[in-house]
Design a protein around this motif. Sequence first.
Motif, PDB file in Angstrom:
ATOM      1  N   SER A 116      35.727  36.791  51.545  1.00 56.28           N
ATOM      2  CA  SER A 116      35.029  35.528  51.285  1.00 56.28           C
ATOM      3  C   SER A 116      35.961  34.439  50.749  1.00 56.28           C
ATOM      4  CB  SER A 116      33.865  35.758  50.323  1.00 56.28           C
ATOM      5  OG  SER A 116      34.319  36.328  49.123  1.00 56.28           O
ATOM      6  N   LEU A 117      37.114  34.819  50.181  1.00 58.42           N
ATOM      7  CA  LEU A 117      38.048  33.789  49.700  1.00 58.42           C
ATOM      8  C   LEU A 117      38.525  32.913  50.851  1.00 58.42           C
ATOM      9  CD1 LEU A 117      40.436  35.369  47.040  1.00 58.42           C
ATOM     10  CD2 LEU A 117      38.329  34.095  46.729  1.00 58.42           C
ATOM     11  N   ALA A 120      35.560  30.917  52.282  1.00 58.60           N
ATOM     12  CA  ALA A 120      35.206  29.747  51.478  1.00 58.60           C
ATOM     13  C   ALA A 120      36.157  28.597  51.774  1.00 58.60           C
ATOM     14  CB  ALA A 120      35.248  30.099  49.996  1.00 58.60           C
ATOM     15  N   VAL A 135      45.503  29.452  48.726  1.00 61.23           N
ATOM     16  CA  VAL A 135      44.532  30.415  48.207  1.00 61.23           C
ATOM     17  C   VAL A 135      45.083  31.846  48.210  1.00 61.23           C
ATOM     18  CG1 VAL A 135      42.240  31.417  48.495  1.00 61.23           C
ATOM     19  CG2 VAL A 135      42.584  28.971  48.902  1.00 61.23           C
ATOM     20  N   PRO A 138      49.064  32.505  46.354  1.00 64.14           N
ATOM     21  CA  PRO A 138      49.090  32.474  44.881  1.00 64.14           C
ATOM     22  C   PRO A 138      48.380  33.667  44.250  1.00 64.14           C
ATOM     23  CG  PRO A 138      48.421  30.339  45.759  1.00 64.14           C
ATOM     24  CD  PRO A 138      48.455  31.290  46.919  1.00 64.14           C
ATOM     25  N   ASN A 139      47.424  34.246  44.985  1.00 64.51           N
ATOM     26  CA  ASN A 139      46.675  35.359  44.402  1.00 64.51           C
ATOM     27  C   ASN A 139      47.286  36.724  44.673  1.00 64.51           C
ATOM     28  OD1 ASN A 139      44.496  34.037  43.012  1.00 64.51           O
ATOM     29  ND2 ASN A 139      43.814  33.364  45.014  1.00 64.51           N
ATOM     30  N   PRO A 221      43.325  31.678  28.607  1.00 68.14           N
ATOM     31  CA  PRO A 221      42.186  31.092  29.294  1.00 68.14           C
ATOM     32  C   PRO A 221      42.529  29.764  29.955  1.00 68.14           C
ATOM     33  CG  PRO A 221      41.832  31.154  26.916  1.00 68.14           C
ATOM     34  CD  PRO A 221      43.079  31.897  27.198  1.00 68.14           C
ATOM     35  N   LEU A 222      43.496  29.061  29.396  1.00 74.01           N
ATOM     36  CA  LEU A 222      43.835  27.765  29.978  1.00 74.01           C
ATOM     37  C   LEU A 222      45.064  27.892  30.866  1.00 74.01           C
ATOM     38  CD1 LEU A 222      43.231  25.557  26.849  1.00 74.01           C
ATOM     39  CD2 LEU A 222      41.738  25.909  28.805  1.00 74.01           C
ATOM     40  N   ALA A 223      44.998  27.216  31.996  1.00 75.74           N
ATOM     41  CA  ALA A 223      46.108  27.324  32.949  1.00 75.74           C
ATOM     42  C   ALA A 223      47.319  26.581  32.434  1.00 75.74           C
ATOM     43  CB  ALA A 223      45.703  26.755  34.275  1.00 75.74           C
TER      44      ALA A 223
ATOM     45  N   ASP B  87      28.953  36.344  46.379  1.00 78.00           N
ATOM     46  CA  ASP B  87      29.935  36.801  45.382  1.00 78.00           C
ATOM     47  C   ASP B  87      30.755  35.631  44.825  1.00 78.00           C
ATOM     48  OD1 ASP B  87      31.595  36.169  47.473  1.00 78.00           O
ATOM     49  OD2 ASP B  87      32.656  38.080  47.538  1.00 78.00           O
ATOM     50  N   ALA B  89      32.995  33.792  45.612  1.00 77.28           N
ATOM     51  CA  ALA B  89      34.264  33.547  46.314  1.00 77.28           C
ATOM     52  C   ALA B  89      35.099  32.471  45.640  1.00 77.28           C
ATOM     53  CB  ALA B  89      34.004  33.181  47.783  1.00 77.28           C
ATOM     54  N   LEU B  90      35.148  32.497  44.318  1.00 79.26           N
ATOM     55  CA  LEU B  90      35.993  31.537  43.608  1.00 79.26           C
ATOM     56  C   LEU B  90      37.457  31.947  43.735  1.00 79.26           C
ATOM     57  CD1 LEU B  90      33.797  31.075  40.413  1.00 79.26           C
ATOM     58  CD2 LEU B  90      33.927  29.591  42.415  1.00 79.26           C
ATOM     59  N   PHE B  91      38.335  30.959  43.655  1.00 81.02           N
ATOM     60  CA  PHE B  91      39.766  31.233  43.808  1.00 81.02           C
ATOM     61  C   PHE B  91      40.363  31.569  42.440  1.00 81.02           C
ATOM     62  CE2 PHE B  91      39.040  27.710  47.070  1.00 81.02           C
ATOM     63  CZ  PHE B  91      38.681  28.609  48.059  1.00 81.02           C
ATOM     64  N   PRO B  92      40.816  32.820  42.231  1.00 79.24           N
ATOM     65  CA  PRO B  92      41.288  33.230  40.900  1.00 79.24           C
ATOM     66  C   PRO B  92      42.457  32.384  40.381  1.00 79.24           C
ATOM     67  CG  PRO B  92      41.033  35.141  42.333  1.00 79.24           C
ATOM     68  CD  PRO B  92      40.854  33.928  43.194  1.00 79.24           C
ATOM     69  N   ASN B  93      43.228  31.797  41.297  1.00 82.68           N
ATOM     70  CA  ASN B  93      44.422  31.055  40.869  1.00 82.68           C
ATOM     71  C   ASN B  93      44.114  29.621  40.458  1.00 82.68           C
ATOM     72  OD1 ASN B  93      43.823  30.724  43.721  1.00 82.68           O
ATOM     73  ND2 ASN B  93      45.690  29.509  43.849  1.00 82.68           N
ATOM     74  N   MET B  94      42.881  29.162  40.706  1.00 84.33           N
ATOM     75  CA  MET B  94      42.597  27.746  40.457  1.00 84.33           C
ATOM     76  C   MET B  94      41.667  27.550  39.266  1.00 84.33           C
ATOM     77  SD  MET B  94      42.047  26.059  44.173  1.00 84.33           S
ATOM     78  CE  MET B  94      42.996  26.612  45.603  1.00 84.33           C
ATOM     79  N   THR B  95      41.890  26.433  38.543  1.00 85.04           N
ATOM     80  CA  THR B  95      40.985  26.078  37.456  1.00 85.04           C
ATOM     81  C   THR B  95      39.724  25.454  38.064  1.00 85.04           C
ATOM     82  OG1 THR B  95      41.862  23.849  37.309  1.00 85.04           O
ATOM     83  CG2 THR B  95      42.955  25.527  35.983  1.00 85.04           C
ATOM     84  N   ALA B 124      39.663  23.037  32.692  1.00 81.87           N
ATOM     85  CA  ALA B 124      40.975  23.697  32.789  1.00 81.87           C
ATOM     86  C   ALA B 124      40.864  25.217  32.779  1.00 81.87           C
ATOM     87  CB  ALA B 124      41.867  23.224  31.648  1.00 81.87           C
ATOM     88  N   HIS B 125      39.634  25.728  32.851  1.00 77.14           N
ATOM     89  CA  HIS B 125      39.456  27.175  32.827  1.00 77.14           C
ATOM     90  C   HIS B 125      39.523  27.775  34.221  1.00 77.14           C
ATOM     91  CE1 HIS B 125      38.234  26.413  28.780  1.00 77.14           C
ATOM     92  NE2 HIS B 125      37.929  27.671  28.556  1.00 77.14           N
ATOM     93  N   LYS B 126      40.108  28.952  34.295  1.00 74.63           N
ATOM     94  CA  LYS B 126      40.089  29.702  35.544  1.00 74.63           C
ATOM     95  C   LYS B 126      38.822  30.559  35.587  1.00 74.63           C
ATOM     96  CE  LYS B 126      44.975  29.691  36.546  1.00 74.63           C
ATOM     97  NZ  LYS B 126      46.203  30.443  36.718  1.00 74.63           N
ATOM     98  N   GLU B 128      38.021  33.643  35.780  1.00 74.92           N
ATOM     99  CA  GLU B 128      37.840  34.860  34.980  1.00 74.92           C
ATOM    100  C   GLU B 128      37.460  34.560  33.538  1.00 74.92           C
ATOM    101  OE1 GLU B 128      41.303  37.289  34.070  1.00 74.92           O
ATOM    102  OE2 GLU B 128      42.605  35.754  34.924  1.00 74.92           O
ATOM    103  N   TYR B 129      37.659  33.307  33.097  1.00 75.54           N
ATOM    104  CA  TYR B 129      37.279  32.957  31.730  1.00 75.54           C
ATOM    105  C   TYR B 129      35.972  32.179  31.674  1.00 75.54           C
ATOM    106  CZ  TYR B 129      41.937  34.597  30.984  1.00 75.54           C
ATOM    107  OH  TYR B 129      43.048  35.386  30.966  1.00 75.54           O
TER     108      TYR B 129
END
Lengths: 223, 207
Positions: A116-117, A120, A135, A138-139, A221-223, B87, B89-95, B124-126, B128-129
């Motif tokens: 789904s990544l 999307a 997408v 980076p993951n 938590p913050l990037a 699900d 389908a959010l991108f784990p690498n992006m805020t 600014a949160h990803k 998972e948080y």
Amino acid sequence: MDLTPIWLTLKLAAITTLILLALGLPLAYRLSKKRSFFKIVIEAIITMPLVLPPSVLGFYLLLAFSPQRGLGKWLSEVFNVQFVFSFQGLVLASVIYSMPFMISPVKSAFQQLPLSLSQASYTLGKSQWQTLRYVLLPNIKPSLLTAAVLTFAHTLGEFGVVLMIGGNIPGVTRVASIAVYDSVEQQDYPSANYYSLILFAITFVMVMGVFIYNKYQVKTPLA
Amino acid sequence: MITVNIQKKLKAYNGVQLLHLQKAFVPGSITRITGPSGAGKTTFLKMIAGLIKPDSGIIKAYEVWFDADKKINLPPQQRKTGFVFQDYALFPNMTVKQHLEYATDDAAWIERLLAIGGLDTFTAHKPEYLSGGQQQRLAILRALAIKPRLLLMDEPFSALDIKMKGGLLTDLQKLFKELQATVIIVSHNPQELDGIADDELVIGSEV
């Protein structure tokens, strides 16, 4: 003590890793998608160096690129390139030999990402290339690093293939693993020990580095 | 009018099952899709979005998106449906903000969406948080970021509490009107869209 074999080894491993990154990423991405019989064949061929004795691979490469016949003759006549007993031959052999170490971790990392990544990303109007770049890649960063380090380390440790196609020419094809063998044959144990210790230290530090990176990646938590 | 008339063979636990769906969606309307698990609700949405190819039939949304006989099959990139995945389908690498910026360049629109989703203090949160509810809202906002004319939502409110859902739905309805979006929502909860949905489609037999 002559450091040339060490430098040669590092140069070979670095070039091999770079080539495999460029070649292996798109290939692993392709292979991670839907399976077809053709893809299974390609995968089997890529995996062969894992199970084949390196001397077998080296032997066939030696035959294939021998300047006296076929492909090797053509390459040397038309492009004036020689792969036997030359540094570029070592690079070619290493790329083939280390390919599974790059492809298979990267491929399984791609496969573990939920479908789904990409879906999307496509519905947002992004192309396959943009999806891969922003997408997917980076993951899978940790797997990418692991694959690169494994490839590098595996190339450092190459022996059979290198000996078959490159021989033992000082400054050209005499990499560290060959230098160890050669020193032992001449009963020059201090030299053998010297090269061995350096190889041991380099690989140990690299593997430790990857473990530490993958295990203790700082999470905030913050990037 | 958005018309769908498609067939697709589905592999189910009890063998192959033929999914045949025929439905017209009035532009600007909200349609609720219900049906038992495994009936093909998600597959239906994905076929409209161009993520799964039907075996035969036609999908027309202002223009022809899919026509099996004429071998027309627009890729999802050209259909640009807003899609909320079950699900997320959010991108784990992006805020949070990067998710929306990946979808659109319109900064004012992004600010507005963040406010509606109550995520303006989490930019600014990803993922998972974020809490489950926040993640789900982000998935909805991302789908809206491209200002879709057709919005497909797969169980989009399942992780939201009643109070949050009420407020969000009111805001979303305004947005849908503004975008003149046609909305198709898959929902398990029968009361969830009461008074909001204009139409309903039941997929699979409800036994």
